[in-house]
Enzyme design. Structure first.
Site, PDB file in Angstrom:
ATOM      1  N   ASN A  92    -109.549 -73.697 -17.678  1.00 52.17           N
ATOM      2  CA  ASN A  92    -109.054 -74.925 -17.074  1.00 52.17           C
ATOM      3  C   ASN A  92    -107.707 -75.353 -17.646  1.00 52.17           C
ATOM      4  OD1 ASN A  92    -110.960 -75.001 -19.119  1.00 52.17           O
ATOM      5  ND2 ASN A  92    -111.314 -77.183 -18.871  1.00 52.17           N
ATOM      6  N   GLU A 162    -105.452 -68.804  -6.922  1.00 52.98           N
ATOM      7  CA  GLU A 162    -106.606 -68.870  -6.022  1.00 52.98           C
ATOM      8  C   GLU A 162    -106.346 -69.939  -4.975  1.00 52.98           C
ATOM      9  OE1 GLU A 162    -108.531 -71.701  -6.106  1.00 52.98           O
ATOM     10  OE2 GLU A 162    -107.744 -72.633  -7.925  1.00 52.98           O
ATOM     11  N   LYS A 222     -98.403 -71.794  -5.136  1.00 52.95           N
ATOM     12  CA  LYS A 222     -99.712 -72.420  -5.313  1.00 52.95           C
ATOM     13  C   LYS A 222     -99.577 -73.940  -5.383  1.00 52.95           C
ATOM     14  CE  LYS A 222    -103.738 -73.581  -6.248  1.00 52.95           C
ATOM     15  NZ  LYS A 222    -104.979 -73.148  -6.746  1.00 52.95           N
ATOM     16  N   CYS A 278    -107.852 -80.023  -8.259  1.00 51.21           N
ATOM     17  CA  CYS A 278    -106.512 -79.454  -8.085  1.00 51.21           C
ATOM     18  C   CYS A 278    -105.440 -80.399  -7.545  1.00 51.21           C
ATOM     19  CB  CYS A 278    -106.580 -78.235  -7.175  1.00 51.21           C
ATOM     20  SG  CYS A 278    -107.180 -76.786  -8.038  1.00 51.21           S
ATOM     21  N   ARG A 444    -116.020 -91.896   5.084  1.00 52.70           N
ATOM     22  CA  ARG A 444    -115.737 -90.550   5.579  1.00 52.70           C
ATOM     23  C   ARG A 444    -115.715 -90.477   7.099  1.00 52.70           C
ATOM     24  NH1 ARG A 444    -113.907 -86.797   1.810  1.00 52.70           N
ATOM     25  NH2 ARG A 444    -114.716 -87.419  -0.219  1.00 52.70           N
TER      26      ARG A 444
HETATM   27  C1  UDX Z   1    -109.804 -73.978 -13.502  1.00 54.50           C
HETATM   28  C2  UDX Z   1    -108.633 -74.903 -13.262  1.00 54.50           C
HETATM   29  O1  UDX Z   1    -109.127 -76.220 -13.077  1.00 54.50           O
HETATM   30  C3  UDX Z   1    -107.819 -74.535 -12.076  1.00 54.50           C
HETATM   31  O2  UDX Z   1    -106.598 -75.200 -12.075  1.00 54.50           O
HETATM   32  C4  UDX Z   1    -107.502 -73.134 -12.081  1.00 54.50           C
HETATM   33  O3  UDX Z   1    -106.850 -72.804 -10.876  1.00 54.50           O
HETATM   34  C5  UDX Z   1    -108.671 -72.249 -12.380  1.00 54.50           C
HETATM   35  O4  UDX Z   1    -109.376 -72.682 -13.520  1.00 54.50           O
HETATM   36  P1  UDX Z   1    -112.262 -74.161 -12.641  1.00 54.50           P
HETATM   37  O5  UDX Z   1    -112.774 -72.786 -12.645  1.00 54.50           O
HETATM   38  O6  UDX Z   1    -112.685 -75.062 -11.541  1.00 54.50           O
HETATM   39  O7  UDX Z   1    -110.708 -74.199 -12.460  1.00 54.50           O
HETATM   40  O8  UDX Z   1    -112.470 -74.830 -14.082  1.00 54.50           O
HETATM   41  P2  UDX Z   1    -113.800 -74.952 -14.914  1.00 54.50           P
HETATM   42  O9  UDX Z   1    -114.977 -74.992 -14.003  1.00 54.50           O
HETATM   43  O10 UDX Z   1    -113.584 -76.064 -15.891  1.00 54.50           O
HETATM   44  O11 UDX Z   1    -113.907 -73.562 -15.701  1.00 54.50           O
HETATM   45  C6  UDX Z   1    -113.102 -73.189 -16.770  1.00 54.50           C
HETATM   46  C7  UDX Z   1    -113.982 -72.449 -17.788  1.00 54.50           C
HETATM   47  O12 UDX Z   1    -113.142 -71.899 -18.813  1.00 54.50           O
HETATM   48  C8  UDX Z   1    -115.014 -73.321 -18.498  1.00 54.50           C
HETATM   49  O13 UDX Z   1    -116.308 -72.825 -18.268  1.00 54.50           O
HETATM   50  C9  UDX Z   1    -114.616 -73.238 -19.993  1.00 54.50           C
HETATM   51  O14 UDX Z   1    -115.713 -73.234 -20.850  1.00 54.50           O
HETATM   52  C10 UDX Z   1    -113.864 -71.924 -20.029  1.00 54.50           C
HETATM   53  N1  UDX Z   1    -112.933 -71.809 -21.160  1.00 54.50           N
HETATM   54  C11 UDX Z   1    -112.006 -72.766 -21.402  1.00 54.50           C
HETATM   55  C12 UDX Z   1    -113.010 -70.691 -21.989  1.00 54.50           C
HETATM   56  O15 UDX Z   1    -113.871 -69.826 -21.795  1.00 54.50           O
HETATM   57  N2  UDX Z   1    -112.115 -70.565 -23.015  1.00 54.50           N
HETATM   58  C13 UDX Z   1    -111.181 -71.515 -23.295  1.00 54.50           C
HETATM   59  O16 UDX Z   1    -110.403 -71.365 -24.243  1.00 54.50           O
HETATM   60  C14 UDX Z   1    -111.125 -72.654 -22.450  1.00 54.50           C
HETATM   61  C1  UDX Z   2    -108.104 -77.296  -2.770  1.00 51.21           C
HETATM   62  C2  UDX Z   2    -107.341 -76.330  -1.847  1.00 51.21           C
HETATM   63  O1  UDX Z   2    -107.771 -76.525  -0.485  1.00 51.21           O
HETATM   64  C3  UDX Z   2    -107.542 -74.903  -2.299  1.00 51.21           C
HETATM   65  O2  UDX Z   2    -106.784 -74.006  -1.478  1.00 51.21           O
HETATM   66  C4  UDX Z   2    -107.093 -74.808  -3.742  1.00 51.21           C
HETATM   67  O3  UDX Z   2    -107.168 -73.521  -4.222  1.00 51.21           O
HETATM   68  C5  UDX Z   2    -107.906 -75.744  -4.600  1.00 51.21           C
HETATM   69  O4  UDX Z   2    -107.727 -77.078  -4.116  1.00 51.21           O
HETATM   70  P1  UDX Z   2    -110.624 -78.111  -2.963  1.00 51.21           P
HETATM   71  O5  UDX Z   2    -110.070 -79.176  -3.825  1.00 51.21           O
HETATM   72  O6  UDX Z   2    -111.781 -77.324  -3.455  1.00 51.21           O
HETATM   73  O7  UDX Z   2    -109.494 -77.046  -2.606  1.00 51.21           O
HETATM   74  O8  UDX Z   2    -111.086 -78.759  -1.561  1.00 51.21           O
HETATM   75  P2  UDX Z   2    -110.315 -79.256  -0.252  1.00 51.21           P
HETATM   76  O9  UDX Z   2    -111.118 -78.836   0.912  1.00 51.21           O
HETATM   77  O10 UDX Z   2    -108.907 -78.899  -0.251  1.00 51.21           O
HETATM   78  O11 UDX Z   2    -110.471 -80.857  -0.342  1.00 51.21           O
HETATM   79  C6  UDX Z   2    -109.792 -81.622  -1.322  1.00 51.21           C
HETATM   80  C7  UDX Z   2    -110.057 -83.093  -1.103  1.00 51.21           C
HETATM   81  O12 UDX Z   2    -109.405 -83.572   0.064  1.00 51.21           O
HETATM   82  C8  UDX Z   2    -111.536 -83.446  -0.912  1.00 51.21           C
HETATM   83  O13 UDX Z   2    -111.842 -84.627  -1.615  1.00 51.21           O
HETATM   84  C9  UDX Z   2    -111.657 -83.658   0.566  1.00 51.21           C
HETATM   85  O14 UDX Z   2    -112.706 -84.521   0.911  1.00 51.21           O
HETATM   86  C10 UDX Z   2    -110.314 -84.263   0.891  1.00 51.21           C
HETATM   87  N1  UDX Z   2    -109.910 -84.098   2.293  1.00 51.21           N
HETATM   88  C11 UDX Z   2    -109.663 -82.850   2.780  1.00 51.21           C
HETATM   89  C12 UDX Z   2    -109.773 -85.212   3.113  1.00 51.21           C
HETATM   90  O15 UDX Z   2    -109.988 -86.344   2.687  1.00 51.21           O
HETATM   91  N2  UDX Z   2    -109.381 -85.024   4.417  1.00 51.21           N
HETATM   92  C13 UDX Z   2    -109.132 -83.790   4.937  1.00 51.21           C
HETATM   93  O16 UDX Z   2    -108.776 -83.718   6.126  1.00 51.21           O
HETATM   94  C14 UDX Z   2    -109.287 -82.670   4.093  1.00 51.21           C
END
Ligand code: UDX
Ligand code: UDX
Length: 466
Positions: A92, A162, A222, A278, A444
């Site tokens: 993260n 991603e 990204k 994100c 919503r």
């Molecule tokens: C994260 C970021 O939020 C996002 O911006 C990025 O694109 C991808 O990585 P996400 O997978 O959703 O997304 O985060 P999270 O669910 O918090 O997972 C990160 C994992 O990394 C955790 O399980 C944490 O324990 C692990 N971690 C963190 C390690 O294994 N080593 C470290 O030093 C720090």
């Molecule tokens: C986002 C990006 O879509 C993805 O490509 C990136 O890699 C990670 O961040 P995510 O945050 O998982 O993905 O979900 P997304 O479907 O994008 O929704 C983000 C937020 O916007 C949610 O809270 C959703 O409810 C809100 N949203 C989305 C709206 O309020 N209105 C819409 O029309 C679309």
């Protein structure tokens, strides 16, 4: 370089599903996902697939296909790094909560720790792939750390952001609109590294959908994609407020503009505000980068997307208070939904957290039902804001396993997540159990206004001025 072993550091929402799909589609590659969090790894290894740490439709099947065959979850980070030819960094990168860039810049502490660990452990050449969203030019920092080990190991750095959205992660991974790979095409080694990652994705993604660019374009693409997506949500949310004042309906406006093929229909759903790990983080990151180059107009332009989003959450809770006769003190308000969107158990930056916090500060009592989010998560989300003591949060907010129970005796119901099941509840029964007048605040826009008004509800929908 032919890749036979992949290691992914970080078994979170991104690393877990992404590696599960790579393993499913590439049975000839051994994929090991490592994490420092032991309980998370134990959950990924749980025989009961309902206990996986990430809920994503279809993920259990993918994990079942590959786990134990060529997909492994482990806490032995050193061993996995050493055995792999390609290492994904998927840890993260939260917004900094201290020091320079506090509240804006990405905290790269974990990325740097990973780079240092890779540098320390590696005995053979490696390709290091940035999967986490990172500020532009992070790759050069990683490269500088890796190249300073003095142990003759060669590293190539790729950026492979991603684009999966939570709730549809498996489908997004299986059929991506595009895969983006940034690398250094000016050297032979760089080209080979790019080719080896292209080859992995080619196992299931058509070649023309795999884009290769230089590293900086990939990193910036990204951030740009997320900024544009979030901007659409803030744009339609800004219109929702104008609709409410003018008697227009934002869903009708969204449909009318979305049929213009230049605009398109997606990401035009007005809501109580976007959440997720994100959007806000990436935009603030972009704003910080722009400011650090002195590009104040560009920075202010993008920052407005986040300002609008905060405003949307605030005005939703303000409307609840003013509608309930300007006081919610001691009144029970039911929340349907806590996750930041449907079909996920993730609550990071969910609008529900801020709306709840605002109402709790007005001394409301909140009772929550969410089909996938557990009580501890909700309390942790509130405690993190530090607005009041954790005992008080537990006193004022109750979490229910049954939606009917959550709504009983409430003055109003706020819909914070668009879970499909909410539409099918026995709304007559809910109405009968509530205080009158019984209000619904639909953050919503998912409910049928006529149906609810016929039952007797006072119905308020984001973006409807009728
Ligand atoms: C994260 C970021 O939020 C996002 O911006 C990025 O694109 C991808 O990585 P996400 O997978 O959703 O997304 O985060 P999270 O669910 O918090 O997972 C990160 C994992 O990394 C955790 O399980 C944490 O324990 C692990 N971690 C963190 C390690 O294994 N080593 C470290 O030093 C720090
Ligand atoms: C986002 C990006 O879509 C993805 O490509 C990136 O890699 C990670 O961040 P995510 O945050 O998982 O993905 O979900 P997304 O479907 O994008 O929704 C983000 C937020 O916007 C949610 O809270 C959703 O409810 C809100 N949203 C989305 C709206 O309020 N209105 C819409 O029309 C679309």
């Amino acid at each position: 370089m032919k890749i036979q072993n992949i290691c992914c550091i970080g078994a979170g929402y991104v690393g877990g599903p992404t590696m599960a799909v790579i393993a499913q589609k590439c049975p000839h590659i051994k994929v090991t996902v490592v994490d420092i969090n032991e309980s998370r790894i134990a959950a990924w290894n749980d025989d009961n697939l309902n206990n996986l740490p990430v809920f994503e439709p279809g993920l259990d099947q993918v994990v079942q296909d590959a786990r134990g065959r060529n997909l492994f979850f482990s806490t032995n980070v050193d061993e996995a790094i050493n055995n792999a030819e390609m290492i994904f960094i998927s840890v993260n990168t939260p917004t900094k909560t201290y020091g320079k860039g506090k509240g804006m810049a990405a905290d790269l502490k974990y990325i740097e720790l990973c780079a240092r660990q890779i540098a320390r452990v590696s005995k053979t050449d490696k390709i290091v792939v940035e999967k986490s969203t990172l500020p532009v030019r992070t790759a050069s920092a990683i490269k500088s750390i890796l190249d300073s080990t003095g142990n003759d190991v060669k590293f190539q750095i790729l950026s492979n952001p991603e684009f999966l959205a939570e709730g549809t992660a498996v489908d997004d991974l299986l059929e991506p609109d595009r895969v983006l790979i940034g690398g250094d095409p000016t050297t032979n080694e760089g080209k080979k590294a790019i080719d080896s990652l292209v080859e992995i994705y080619s196992n299931w993604v058509p070649r023309e959908q795999i884009l290769t660019t230089n590293v900086w374009s990939s990193e910036l693409s990204k951030l740009t994609a997320n900024a544009f997506l979030a901007q659409r949500v803030s744009s339609i949310n800004a219109m929702s407020e104008i609709c409410e004042k003018t008697g227009a309906d934002v869903n009708e406006v969204a449909k009318a503009i979305g049929m213009d093929s230049r605009i398109g229909p997606k990401f035009l759903k007005a809501s109580v505000g976007f959440g997720g790990s994100c959007f806000q983080k990436d935009i603030l990151n972009l704003v910080y980068i722009a400011k650090s180059y002195g590009l104040d107009e560009a920075a202010n332009y993008w920052e407005q997307v986040v300002i609008m989003n905060n405003h949307q959450k605030q005005r939703f809770s303000d409307n609840i208070v003013s509608t309930l006769y300007n006081t919610v003190s001691g009144k029970k308000i039911a929340f349907l939904g806590w996750a930041f969107k449907k079909d996920t158990n993730d609550t990071r930056e969910s609008a529900a957290i801020k709306v709840a916090d605002n109402l709790l500060s007005e001394q409301a009592k909140i009772s929550v039902y969410d089909p996938k989010v557990i009580a501890e998560r909700m309390y942790a989300d509130l405690d993190y804001l530090n607005s009041r003591g954790s005992d008080e949060n537990r006193d004022l907010l109750s979490v229910h396993k049954n939606p009917y129970e959550a709504c009983e005796e409430s003055h109003g119901i706020a819909i914070l997540t668009e879970w499909d099941e909410f539409k099918d509840y026995d709304w007559e029964r809910i109405y009968a159990s509530m205080k009158k007048p019984a209000f619904i605040f639909d953050g919503r826009g998912i409910m049928d206004k006529n149906q609810l008004e016929n039952i007797g509800f006072e119905y308020y929908k984001i973006g409807s001025g009728e």
